[in-house]
Design a protein around this motif. Structure first.
Motif, PDB file in Angstrom:
ATOM      1  N   GLN A  39       4.701 -46.093 -19.598  1.00  0.00           N
ATOM      2  CA  GLN A  39       3.905 -47.271 -19.229  1.00  0.00           C
ATOM      3  C   GLN A  39       2.903 -47.613 -20.320  1.00  0.00           C
ATOM      4  OE1 GLN A  39       2.254 -46.567 -15.278  1.00  0.00           O
ATOM      5  NE2 GLN A  39       4.165 -45.546 -14.714  1.00  0.00           N
ATOM      6  N   THR A  40       2.266 -46.590 -20.899  1.00  0.00           N
ATOM      7  CA  THR A  40       1.299 -46.837 -21.970  1.00  0.00           C
ATOM      8  C   THR A  40       1.974 -47.511 -23.161  1.00  0.00           C
ATOM      9  OG1 THR A  40      -0.021 -44.920 -21.284  1.00  0.00           O
ATOM     10  CG2 THR A  40      -0.358 -45.731 -23.521  1.00  0.00           C
ATOM     11  N   TYR A  41       3.142 -47.010 -23.516  1.00  0.00           N
ATOM     12  CA  TYR A  41       3.909 -47.623 -24.616  1.00  0.00           C
ATOM     13  C   TYR A  41       4.241 -49.081 -24.288  1.00  0.00           C
ATOM     14  CZ  TYR A  41       7.926 -48.464 -27.716  1.00  0.00           C
ATOM     15  OH  TYR A  41       8.796 -48.983 -28.635  1.00  0.00           O
ATOM     16  N   ASP A  42       4.701 -49.313 -23.063  1.00  0.00           N
ATOM     17  CA  ASP A  42       5.072 -50.668 -22.654  1.00  0.00           C
ATOM     18  C   ASP A  42       3.876 -51.613 -22.734  1.00  0.00           C
ATOM     19  OD1 ASP A  42       7.545 -51.641 -22.193  1.00  0.00           O
ATOM     20  OD2 ASP A  42       7.545 -51.345 -20.032  1.00  0.00           O
ATOM     21  N   TYR A  43       2.712 -51.140 -22.244  1.00  0.00           N
ATOM     22  CA  TYR A  43       1.528 -51.986 -22.208  1.00  0.00           C
ATOM     23  C   TYR A  43       0.975 -52.264 -23.606  1.00  0.00           C
ATOM     24  CZ  TYR A  43       1.361 -51.220 -17.139  1.00  0.00           C
ATOM     25  OH  TYR A  43       1.660 -51.175 -15.805  1.00  0.00           O
ATOM     26  N   LEU A  44       1.193 -51.324 -24.541  1.00  0.00           N
ATOM     27  CA  LEU A  44       0.629 -51.490 -25.882  1.00  0.00           C
ATOM     28  C   LEU A  44       1.549 -52.276 -26.823  1.00  0.00           C
ATOM     29  CD1 LEU A  44      -1.067 -48.058 -26.691  1.00  0.00           C
ATOM     30  CD2 LEU A  44      -2.182 -50.244 -26.276  1.00  0.00           C
ATOM     31  N   LYS A  45       2.754 -52.565 -26.393  1.00  0.00           N
ATOM     32  CA  LYS A  45       3.700 -53.215 -27.301  1.00  0.00           C
ATOM     33  C   LYS A  45       3.182 -54.571 -27.798  1.00  0.00           C
ATOM     34  CE  LYS A  45       7.610 -53.032 -25.012  1.00  0.00           C
ATOM     35  NZ  LYS A  45       9.069 -53.157 -24.714  1.00  0.00           N
ATOM     36  N   GLU A  46       2.644 -55.387 -26.907  1.00  0.00           N
ATOM     37  CA  GLU A  46       2.167 -56.700 -27.316  1.00  0.00           C
ATOM     38  C   GLU A  46       0.963 -56.565 -28.245  1.00  0.00           C
ATOM     39  OE1 GLU A  46       1.740 -60.665 -27.953  1.00  0.00           O
ATOM     40  OE2 GLU A  46       3.442 -59.516 -27.164  1.00  0.00           O
ATOM     41  N   TRP A  47       0.055 -55.646 -27.899  1.00  0.00           N
ATOM     42  CA  TRP A  47      -1.093 -55.396 -28.778  1.00  0.00           C
ATOM     43  C   TRP A  47      -0.614 -54.949 -30.157  1.00  0.00           C
ATOM     44  CZ3 TRP A  47      -2.212 -50.677 -31.085  1.00  0.00           C
ATOM     45  CH2 TRP A  47      -3.442 -50.594 -31.740  1.00  0.00           C
ATOM     46  N   ALA A  48       0.368 -54.034 -30.184  1.00  0.00           N
ATOM     47  CA  ALA A  48       0.870 -53.540 -31.474  1.00  0.00           C
ATOM     48  C   ALA A  48       1.508 -54.666 -32.280  1.00  0.00           C
ATOM     49  CB  ALA A  48       1.878 -52.422 -31.227  1.00  0.00           C
ATOM     50  N   ARG A  49       2.234 -55.556 -31.602  1.00  0.00           N
ATOM     51  CA  ARG A  49       2.874 -56.664 -32.310  1.00  0.00           C
ATOM     52  C   ARG A  49       1.836 -57.584 -32.939  1.00  0.00           C
ATOM     53  NH1 ARG A  49       3.877 -61.717 -31.877  1.00  0.00           N
ATOM     54  NH2 ARG A  49       2.749 -61.870 -29.898  1.00  0.00           N
ATOM     55  N   GLN A  50       0.779 -57.862 -32.178  1.00  0.00           N
ATOM     56  CA  GLN A  50      -0.253 -58.764 -32.670  1.00  0.00           C
ATOM     57  C   GLN A  50      -0.985 -58.190 -33.879  1.00  0.00           C
ATOM     58  OE1 GLN A  50      -2.827 -59.573 -29.364  1.00  0.00           O
ATOM     59  NE2 GLN A  50      -1.301 -60.806 -28.261  1.00  0.00           N
ATOM     60  N   HIS A  51      -1.110 -56.849 -33.923  1.00  0.00           N
ATOM     61  CA  HIS A  51      -1.883 -56.217 -34.992  1.00  0.00           C
ATOM     62  C   HIS A  51      -0.993 -55.562 -36.044  1.00  0.00           C
ATOM     63  CE1 HIS A  51      -4.862 -56.589 -31.743  1.00  0.00           C
ATOM     64  NE2 HIS A  51      -5.773 -56.611 -32.709  1.00  0.00           N
ATOM     65  N   CYS A  52       0.311 -55.846 -35.988  1.00  0.00           N
ATOM     66  CA  CYS A  52       1.250 -55.271 -36.969  1.00  0.00           C
ATOM     67  C   CYS A  52       1.175 -53.755 -37.011  1.00  0.00           C
ATOM     68  CB  CYS A  52       0.994 -55.855 -38.363  1.00  0.00           C
ATOM     69  SG  CYS A  52       1.227 -57.642 -38.442  1.00  0.00           S
ATOM     70  N   VAL A  53       1.081 -53.170 -35.835  1.00  0.00           N
ATOM     71  CA  VAL A  53       1.037 -51.709 -35.710  1.00  0.00           C
ATOM     72  C   VAL A  53       2.411 -51.201 -35.287  1.00  0.00           C
ATOM     73  CG1 VAL A  53       0.058 -49.753 -34.432  1.00  0.00           C
ATOM     74  CG2 VAL A  53      -1.423 -51.636 -35.170  1.00  0.00           C
ATOM     75  N   GLU A  54       2.876 -50.204 -35.982  1.00  0.00           N
ATOM     76  CA  GLU A  54       4.154 -49.573 -35.628  1.00  0.00           C
ATOM     77  C   GLU A  54       3.905 -48.635 -34.446  1.00  0.00           C
ATOM     78  OE1 GLU A  54       7.654 -46.996 -37.933  1.00  0.00           O
ATOM     79  OE2 GLU A  54       5.761 -47.500 -38.933  1.00  0.00           O
ATOM     80  N   LEU A  55       4.689 -48.796 -33.372  1.00  0.00           N
ATOM     81  CA  LEU A  55       4.495 -48.013 -32.165  1.00  0.00           C
ATOM     82  C   LEU A  55       5.688 -47.085 -31.956  1.00  0.00           C
ATOM     83  CD1 LEU A  55       2.181 -47.984 -30.085  1.00  0.00           C
ATOM     84  CD2 LEU A  55       3.576 -49.463 -28.630  1.00  0.00           C
ATOM     85  N   LYS A  56       5.407 -45.796 -31.735  1.00  0.00           N
ATOM     86  CA  LYS A  56       6.445 -44.795 -31.505  1.00  0.00           C
ATOM     87  C   LYS A  56       6.234 -44.151 -30.142  1.00  0.00           C
ATOM     88  CE  LYS A  56       8.551 -45.017 -35.509  1.00  0.00           C
ATOM     89  NZ  LYS A  56       9.953 -45.460 -35.606  1.00  0.00           N
ATOM     90  N   LEU A  57       7.340 -43.696 -29.551  1.00  0.00           N
ATOM     91  CA  LEU A  57       7.299 -43.033 -28.249  1.00  0.00           C
ATOM     92  C   LEU A  57       8.128 -41.758 -28.330  1.00  0.00           C
ATOM     93  CD1 LEU A  57       6.554 -43.051 -25.187  1.00  0.00           C
ATOM     94  CD2 LEU A  57       8.686 -44.337 -24.812  1.00  0.00           C
ATOM     95  N   LEU A  58       7.568 -40.647 -27.857  1.00  0.00           N
ATOM     96  CA  LEU A  58       8.288 -39.370 -27.881  1.00  0.00           C
ATOM     97  C   LEU A  58       7.979 -38.584 -26.617  1.00  0.00           C
ATOM     98  CD1 LEU A  58      10.180 -37.650 -29.660  1.00  0.00           C
ATOM     99  CD2 LEU A  58       8.136 -36.526 -30.580  1.00  0.00           C
ATOM    100  N   HIS A  59       9.038 -38.242 -25.889  1.00  0.00           N
ATOM    101  CA  HIS A  59       8.899 -37.405 -24.698  1.00  0.00           C
ATOM    102  C   HIS A  59      10.235 -36.731 -24.432  1.00  0.00           C
ATOM    103  CE1 HIS A  59      11.136 -40.443 -22.448  1.00  0.00           C
ATOM    104  NE2 HIS A  59      10.277 -41.374 -22.846  1.00  0.00           N
ATOM    105  N   ALA A  60      10.336 -36.015 -23.315  1.00  0.00           N
ATOM    106  CA  ALA A  60      11.509 -35.175 -23.069  1.00  0.00           C
ATOM    107  C   ALA A  60      12.660 -35.892 -22.378  1.00  0.00           C
ATOM    108  CB  ALA A  60      11.101 -33.956 -22.240  1.00  0.00           C
ATOM    109  N   ARG A  61      12.488 -37.136 -21.950  1.00  0.00           N
ATOM    110  CA  ARG A  61      13.539 -37.801 -21.173  1.00  0.00           C
ATOM    111  C   ARG A  61      14.352 -38.793 -21.987  1.00  0.00           C
ATOM    112  NH1 ARG A  61      10.482 -39.289 -15.568  1.00  0.00           N
ATOM    113  NH2 ARG A  61       9.764 -37.181 -15.029  1.00  0.00           N
TER     114      ARG A  61
END
Length: 911
Positions: free
Chosen positions: A562-584
């Motif tokens: 959920q955190t990754y999903d919510y931050l995607k738009e913010w990351a796009r606006q600020h040209c931030v590369e977003l990564k997600l890593l978990h066990a599933r």
């Protein structure tokens, strides 16, 4: 000596002819001889020689003799009738398993050879060893039930069958010329002998090996023919042992600087290298505790070499908490051995999914790199096909794997004696000891009691080791009531003989740091994910504006998604590369993502790389899987509240690599007070009762430990956390023992939560006592095999019944594809099996999940036939997605839960 009847066969399957039983016995004896001379460690030899009361070469001869008798129980009607009973021998019509028959026949036959009888004599123990060669010890019949008149009743045949067994025993004795052990047996030693006999039997039972020996089978069972056959077997089996990869690990002598020439040893490494060599007089225990980033891995590899050389150990096994950390450590250890090894050494990766890893490619890369180092050209580190077989990776000279592989040796699984032998043949290194709960520590304590009794060198290390855990584990190994205290940072070494040293390490001022673990309120309840967004945007703003790398650690997978999903738009606006890593994530995708994370957050090798990373804008959203053993560095770490020892582990990812400090973005540099800042997402600062509303967190961490962590951090908001000075005190205050600490001021108002924590810990400890084998010495070897469970069902972790999902996608026309709507269809089976490359391709799409996520799954969730019956697909749960005519993918149902494989998020719960 009467001739042995060669019509009694021992092997036939896959040969087309009958292979005489006595020839197979001589093959097993030959395997023992080769293994004893070139594979079994000096300390195991010494332990077994002492147990048998014989010199080393005499002990080897006795073990050869025992191994030659392991299939004596095949001289019974039930076994021989599978092909043909020799003429002149009557069939009593009864049945008995041949390993059980061996156990029942051998005591009297050995007593006739001069062995001591009774419950404690070697005649009885050797019989149980031979009866256990299929991986499970057998109950012995009372002697009065095995008189000549009772033999047919038990399926052992009439007198003529017994007479042939006597002839075989006599012939084998004459060929092998063994001595007679002391009268009193040693059950601990007998377990190790059983493992060695199993290994010898496996080597001698290979169809290729037997075919090589078929043409040399003697025409008669006379002494000269049998002696010549045995001599030939010794020569041939030596080649097969080498082919299997069973050899001693040999490392070059030298200083720490010789082991790691690229850098000067720090305080910890130098102290250990200076003092340890004078302490090691035999097998012992080394406990090492130091902050993250102090080079513990290099220190321990150097120490393990010293300890292994002093004790004549045949290899090393490094155990870690997870498969991902094992994979990363495997290349580090293999690279070290490739540089410092002398001669050939086999290496194996040991965990449940290791067969999917490209081990040969991983080794080729590190060996090539090592070959550039002067003197490394003569070293070969390789993997063998034989060692990749089930239960065999632990036998490699160099092993790296999960802690589960070690713990299986003290669980009631078949062939646990083979695992125990494999473990005792090595130096055992266990990393991240703090990561084990009460159940795993209970199993580990049992293992350490066995390793101490078997005189195995052991190294335990951690960055956050509670004092009560250090005392518990060291007491188990040393066989004492009181354990050892480990200074922080520092190390302690002790042997059962009494040799010991406690060494505290002084950390230079420039190596110390102060952390500002700032508690930041993000709201209460399980809806806190949405409320954390303004906080995350505020804390990550400097990164978005000026560059840098950030790490956000969430408690649960859904929260990370959920955190990754919510931050995607913010990351796009600020040209931030977003990564997600978990066990599933599917296994293949998770490995690829992990490598990408290491490429970005790993240790830069050049100043230019540091400068590039300082201007890169990247944020990794992850779960706790990044807190252990992954060598990653972030300019800023934001973490959910967690037990204090885990927060300190996560803090070890904060500006970890000192090589980058001068090139970090300005906003990440320490403030005027010298602190590096870590953000801990929390609730109202003064009242931790908000924690009771975070049900998702409490399903993972005890409420009492979260309360402790919260109050410890509140008390340090002004002064910060000094590394390393405050670590041990914080860890001990935040991580009590199994018993409740009702007088703990940190838990004022939370007595019920502390009682719940302690009760859960006691349940876990009792579960470990039930699940594990008895402590040595046992009353009877049968206890090592009681309550046998299938290895796939054995619990090495409490309440961690993991399952494996295979996402399938059914298209409108009925086609079923693997992994995605555009994936490959399930491959066709050939003779009911998948080709290895096809099996690996399918398994790369598997998603390991906790059993609670798929609770209620049943036969309807298996793969369709014939795949549901084919290894390795037979234990998978099929997650069936329907793809409609518009290409829309609909979630699948498992039990009462709706699950969807999202290509960005991994497995997502929809309802």
């Amino acid at each position: 000596m009467d001739e042995v009847d060669l019509r009694f066969w021992g092997k036939e399957r896959g040969l087309g002819v009958r292979y005489p039983l006595i020839c197979h016995g001589l093959d097993a004896a030959a395997a023992i001889r080769v293994l004893w001379l070139g594979y079994v460690s000096s300390n195991v030899k010494a332990r077994l020689s002492e147990a048998l009361g014989l010199a080393e070469n005499e002990t080897g001869a006795v073990l050869e003799f025992w191994a030659s008798l392991h299939d004596l129980g095949k001289i019974v009607p039930a076994f021989q009738r599978q092909v043909e009973i020799p003429d002149g021998f009557a069939d009593d019509g009864n049945s008995v398993a041949h390993q059980r028959a061996s156990a029942w026949c051998v005591p009297g036959l050995l007593e006739a050879q001069g062995y001591s009888g009774g419950k404690t004599g070697w005649a009885r123990l050797a019989a149980q060893v031979l009866g256990g060669h299929h991986g499970r010890f057998e109950e012995l019949k009372p002697r009065l039930q095995l008189g000549d008149q009772h033999l047919p009743f038990h399926g052992l045949g009439a007198a003529q069958w017994q007479e042939e067994r006597v002839r075989v025993v006599t012939a084998l004795r004459d060929v092998l010329a063994p001595g007679v052990p002391v009268s009193r047996g040693d059950r601990t030693a007998a377990v190790l002998v059983t493992g060695l006999v199993i290994l010898a039997d496996w080597l001698a039972s290979q169809v290729g090996y037997i075919k090589e020996r078929l043409s040399f089978v003697p025409e008669r069972g006379d002494p000269a023919g049998l002696e010549a056959f045995h001599a030939g077997s010794v020569e041939v089996v030596a080649r097969w042992v080498k082919w299997a990869g069973l050899s001693r690990l040999r490392l070059k002598p030298g200083s720490f600087k010789d082991d790691f020439p690229d850098f000067e040893p720090n305080e910890l490494q130098g102290d250990l290298a200076e003092k340890l060599p004078g302490l090691v007089t035999g097998p012992g225990l080394l406990l090492l505790a130091a902050p993250m980033g102090m080079g513990k891995t290099e220190a321990v590899l150097h120490a393990a070499r010293l300890m292994g050389t002093a004790t004549g150990s045949s290899g090393v096994f490094v155990a870690l908490p997870t498969m991902a950390t094992s994979d990363q450590m495997f290349t580090r250890v293999a690279e070290y051995v490739a540089r410092r090894g002398a001669g050939e050494s086999s290496a194996a990766l040991a965990h449940g999914m290791a067969w999917l890893r490209p081990v040969d490619e991983m080794l080729a890369e590190v060996v090539t790199a090592a070959a550039e180092v002067a003197g490394a050209e003569d070293t070969v580190v390789h993997s063998t096909e034989w060692l990749r077989g089930a239960k065999r990776p632990m036998l490699a000279g160099v092993g790296v794997g999960t802690i589960d592989q070690l713990l299986l040796s003290v669980l009631h699984v078949r062939h646990n004696s083979l695992r125990m032998f494999a473990v005792t043949n090595k130096v055992v290194v266990i990393d991240e000891v703090h990561a084990f709960d009460a159940y795993m520590r209970g199993l580990l304590s049992t293992l350490l009691k066995w390793l101490g009794e078997c005189r195995v060198p052991v190294v335990l290390m951690s960055a956050t080791l509670p004092s009560h855990v250090a005392r518990e584990l060291s007491a188990a190994y040393l066989g004492t009531d009181g354990g050892l205290e480990v200074p922080y940072p520092g190390w302690v070494y002790a042997e059962r003989s009494g040799t010991s040293l406690v060494s505290a390490v002084t950390v230079e001022a420039e190596q110390k740091r102060t952390l500002g673990m700032d508690l930041v309120e993000v709201g209460t309840g399980d809806g806190g994910v949405v409320k954390r967004l303004p906080v995350l945007e505020r804390e990550l703003r400097p990164l978005a504006e000026h560059g840098g790398c950030g790490l956000v650690i969430c408690t649960t997978v859904p929260e990370a998604q959920q955190t990754y999903d919510y931050l995607k738009e913010w990351a796009r606006q600020h040209c931030v590369e977003l990564k997600l890593l978990h066990a599933r994530f599917p296994v293949g995708q998770r490995e690829a993502e992990t490598q990408r994370v290491i490429d970005i957050f790993g240790k830069p090798v050049t100043e230019e790389a540091c400068a590039r990373r300082a201007t890169r804008r990247c944020v990794l959203i992850a779960t706790s899987i990044v807190e252990q053993s992954l060598d990653i560095d972030a300019d800023l770490v934001v973490s959910d509240l967690a037990p204090i020892e885990l927060l300190l582990q996560r803090a070890g990812r904060l500006q970890r690599h000192r090589v980058c400090d001068e090139l970090r973005p300005l906003w990440a540099l320490p403030g005027e007070d010298g602190r590096r800042r870590m953000v801990v997402l929390s609730g109202p600062e003064q009242d931790p009762r908000w924690l009771l509303a975070r049900k998702a967190w409490l399903a993972i961490y005890p409420a009492a430990n979260l309360v402790r962590a919260h109050r410890l951090l509140v008390a340090r908001q002004n002064d910060g956390v000094r590394i390393p000075d405050d670590v041990q005190n914080l860890v001990d205050l935040g991580n009590p023992g199994v018993l409740p600490a009702l007088d703990d001021e940190l838990l004022e108002g939370f007595t019920d939560e502390e009682l719940t924590r302690a009760a859960e810990a006691l349940v876990q400890r009792q579960g470990a006592e039930v699940a594990s084998v008895p402590d040595p010495p046992m009353q009877d070897l049968v206890e090592f095999s009681e309550h046998e469970v299938d290895e796939t069902q054995a619990r090495t972790r409490f309440n961690a019944d993991s399952e494996r999902l295979l996402p399938l996608f059914e298209l409108p026309e009925g086609t079923v594809r693997v992994g995605s709507p555009t994936g490959e269809p399930l491959p066709e089976l050939r003779q009911g099996r998948l080709a290895l490359d096809e099996a690996k391709a399918v398994m790369s799409h598997v998603v390991p999940v906790h059993g609670s996520l798929v609770r209620g799954h049943g036969p309807q969730d298996r793969l369709p036939e014939p795949w549901a019956s084919a290894w390795p697909l037979d234990e998978l749960i099929a997650l069936r997605h329907l793809v409609d005519e518009h290409g829309v993918v609909h979630a699948g149902a498992i039990g009462q839960r709706s699950l969807l494989l999202d290509k960005e998020l991994g497995i997502v719960k929809r309802a």
